[in-house]
Design a protein around this motif. Structure first.
Motif, short mmCIF file in Angstrom:
data_model
loop_
_atom_site.label_atom_id
_atom_site.label_comp_id
_atom_site.label_asym_id
_atom_site.label_seq_id
_atom_site.Cartn_x
_atom_site.Cartn_y
_atom_site.Cartn_z
N THR A 91 -20.33 45.52 0.20
CA THR A 91 -19.68 45.12 -1.05
C THR A 91 -20.69 44.38 -1.90
OG1 THR A 91 -18.82 43.05 -0.11
CG2 THR A 91 -17.36 44.98 -0.04
N ASP A 92 -20.41 44.29 -3.21
CA ASP A 92 -21.38 43.80 -4.18
C ASP A 92 -20.63 43.05 -5.28
OD1 ASP A 92 -23.70 43.50 -5.66
OD2 ASP A 92 -24.01 45.64 -6.03
N ALA A 93 -21.10 41.85 -5.61
CA ALA A 93 -20.45 41.08 -6.68
C ALA A 93 -21.47 40.14 -7.30
CB ALA A 93 -19.26 40.28 -6.14
N GLY A 94 -21.14 39.64 -8.49
CA GLY A 94 -22.05 38.73 -9.17
C GLY A 94 -21.32 37.90 -10.20
N ALA A 95 -21.95 36.80 -10.60
CA ALA A 95 -21.39 35.93 -11.64
C ALA A 95 -22.53 35.15 -12.29
CB ALA A 95 -20.37 34.95 -11.03
N HIS A 119 -17.59 42.98 -9.78
CA HIS A 119 -16.62 43.04 -8.69
C HIS A 119 -16.76 44.38 -7.98
CE1 HIS A 119 -14.11 39.57 -8.52
NE2 HIS A 119 -13.46 39.75 -9.64
N THR A 120 -16.45 44.40 -6.70
CA THR A 120 -16.26 45.66 -5.99
C THR A 120 -14.76 45.94 -5.93
OG1 THR A 120 -18.25 45.44 -4.64
CG2 THR A 120 -16.52 46.87 -3.79
N VAL A 121 -14.37 47.15 -6.33
CA VAL A 121 -12.96 47.52 -6.37
C VAL A 121 -12.76 48.87 -5.69
CG1 VAL A 121 -12.66 46.28 -8.55
CG2 VAL A 121 -13.06 48.73 -8.59
N GLY A 139 -15.86 41.85 1.42
CA GLY A 139 -15.75 41.36 0.05
C GLY A 139 -15.42 39.89 -0.01
N LYS A 140 -14.60 39.43 0.91
CA LYS A 140 -14.23 38.02 0.94
C LYS A 140 -15.46 37.16 1.22
CE LYS A 140 -10.41 37.04 2.97
NZ LYS A 140 -9.39 36.80 4.03
N ALA A 141 -16.32 37.61 2.13
CA ALA A 141 -17.54 36.87 2.45
C ALA A 141 -18.46 36.79 1.24
CB ALA A 141 -18.26 37.53 3.62
N VAL A 142 -18.60 37.90 0.52
CA VAL A 142 -19.45 37.93 -0.67
C VAL A 142 -18.91 36.99 -1.75
CG1 VAL A 142 -20.11 39.41 -2.62
CG2 VAL A 142 -20.45 40.20 -0.27
N ALA A 143 -17.60 37.07 -2.01
CA ALA A 143 -16.99 36.24 -3.04
C ALA A 143 -17.11 34.76 -2.70
CB ALA A 143 -15.53 36.62 -3.23
N LYS A 144 -16.87 34.40 -1.45
CA LYS A 144 -16.98 33.00 -1.04
C LYS A 144 -18.41 32.50 -1.16
CE LYS A 144 -13.07 32.53 2.16
NZ LYS A 144 -12.70 32.25 3.58
N VAL A 193 -24.63 38.73 -5.19
CA VAL A 193 -24.59 38.78 -3.73
C VAL A 193 -24.03 40.12 -3.28
CG1 VAL A 193 -23.70 37.74 -1.62
CG2 VAL A 193 -24.28 36.28 -3.57
N SER A 194 -24.77 40.80 -2.45
CA SER A 194 -24.26 42.01 -1.81
C SER A 194 -24.53 41.89 -0.32
CB SER A 194 -24.91 43.27 -2.39
OG SER A 194 -26.32 43.18 -2.37
N ALA A 195 -23.58 42.36 0.46
CA ALA A 195 -23.69 42.17 1.90
C ALA A 195 -23.12 43.36 2.64
CB ALA A 195 -22.97 40.89 2.33
N CYS A 196 -23.50 43.44 3.92
CA CYS A 196 -22.96 44.46 4.83
C CYS A 196 -22.28 43.76 5.99
CB CYS A 196 -24.09 45.35 5.34
SG CYS A 196 -23.55 46.63 6.50
N LYS A 197 -21.10 44.21 6.33
CA LYS A 197 -20.38 43.68 7.49
C LYS A 197 -19.64 44.82 8.16
CE LYS A 197 -17.21 40.03 8.98
NZ LYS A 197 -16.37 38.88 8.58
N ASN A 198 -19.88 44.98 9.44
CA ASN A 198 -19.22 46.03 10.22
C ASN A 198 -19.41 47.42 9.60
OD1 ASN A 198 -18.24 44.16 12.13
ND2 ASN A 198 -16.51 43.67 10.79
N GLY A 199 -20.60 47.63 9.01
CA GLY A 199 -20.94 48.95 8.50
C GLY A 199 -20.51 49.23 7.07
N TYR A 200 -19.90 48.25 6.39
CA TYR A 200 -19.44 48.45 5.02
C TYR A 200 -20.11 47.45 4.08
CZ TYR A 200 -15.94 51.45 7.11
OH TYR A 200 -15.32 52.46 7.81
#
Length: 246
Positions: A103-107, A232-234, A16-21, A94-101
């Motif tokens: 997350t999804d976010a947008g603005a 946001h992903t929560v 999630g941090k990677a997506v938000a950044k 932006v939605s991404a996969c890292k280490n099999g998980y």
């Protein structure tokens, strides 16, 4: 997906941090004349530097690492040679996969000059997301999400795009159960469970109730109306929401 371990929670925070950044860096780079492809390349490079992969490409073979929707496109815009103009609404999802998980976010951003109409719409869409997120806790009705959207839409005189989900599950896949409509549904008696991973995303509009397909696959439009989205992903907990895309 249901998060049951601290390792899973930290993995979601990391992705999630990677997506938000990525969204922040892309938003900071916006300027008239920039193309969707140039912006997408920036997002791709940042995700890769964080060890994350584009979810739309990986899951759907989408034409871009991210979804960049330049007005009049409101969602799922392609990473192509289209250039942004002064005053445009630009949605970055932006939605991404890292280490099999996943997350999804947008603005939604506005290239100056910023008109009051666009500023107020964007602010309302962000408030709708944030009010829905604030209502998240285990045992609460899933309907707190569309109800929050509806409250903000009524306050500002906006409509909600009804044929785009207001919330979907996310986790080991990009789109998972539960799926929650963007408008309140009295028939839906489901409850939020501890550990659920949710992507919450209202689309508020200046009058449109439905998003329409364009000539190209994926791209959506609301003809004659402006539309803005925030996401946001929560993770649901007893104490409230754990926002991982910050």
């Amino acid at each position: 997906m249901i998060v049951t371990t601290n390792d899973q929670l930290e993995a979601f925070r990391d992705c999630g941090k990677a997506v938000a950044k990525a969204i922040r860096k892309m938003g900071e780079a916006l300027e008239p004349g920039m193309t969707a492809k140039e912006l997408d390349d920036l997002g791709r490079a940042f995700l890769e530097s964080e060890g994350a992969q584009s979810a739309p490409e990986q899951v759907y073979d989408f034409p871009g690492a991210t979804c960049i929707s330049i007005e009049p496109v409101v969602a799922h815009g392609w990473a192509d040679a289209r250039a942004m103009k002064a005053g445009d609404l630009v949605n970055i999802d932006v939605s991404a996969c890292k280490n099999g998980y996943f997350t999804d976010a947008g603005a939604t951003f506005i290239l100056p000059p910023v008109t009051p109409e666009k500023r107020q719409l964007v602010e309302a869409a962000k408030r709708a997301r944030d009010r829905a997120v604030a209502a998240i806790r285990s045992g609460a009705s899933m309907q707190v999400i569309p109800q929050a959207f509806a409250e903000i839409a009524r306050e500002g005189g906006y409509s909600i795009i009804e044929n785009l989900l207001g919330c979907h599950g996310v986790g080991e896949t990009l789109h998972d159960k539960p799926e929650i409509l963007a408008i309140p549904d009295k028939r839906d008696k489901r409850k939020l469970a501890e550990g659920m991973v949710l992507a919450i995303e209202p689309f508020l509009s200046t009058g449109a109730e439905f998003a329409h397909d364009g000539d190209r696959e994926w791209e959506l439009f609301t003809p004659g109306c402006l539309t803005a989205q925030f996401e946001h992903t929560v993770i649901v907990s007893k104490k409230g929401p754990i926002i991982v895309t910050l």
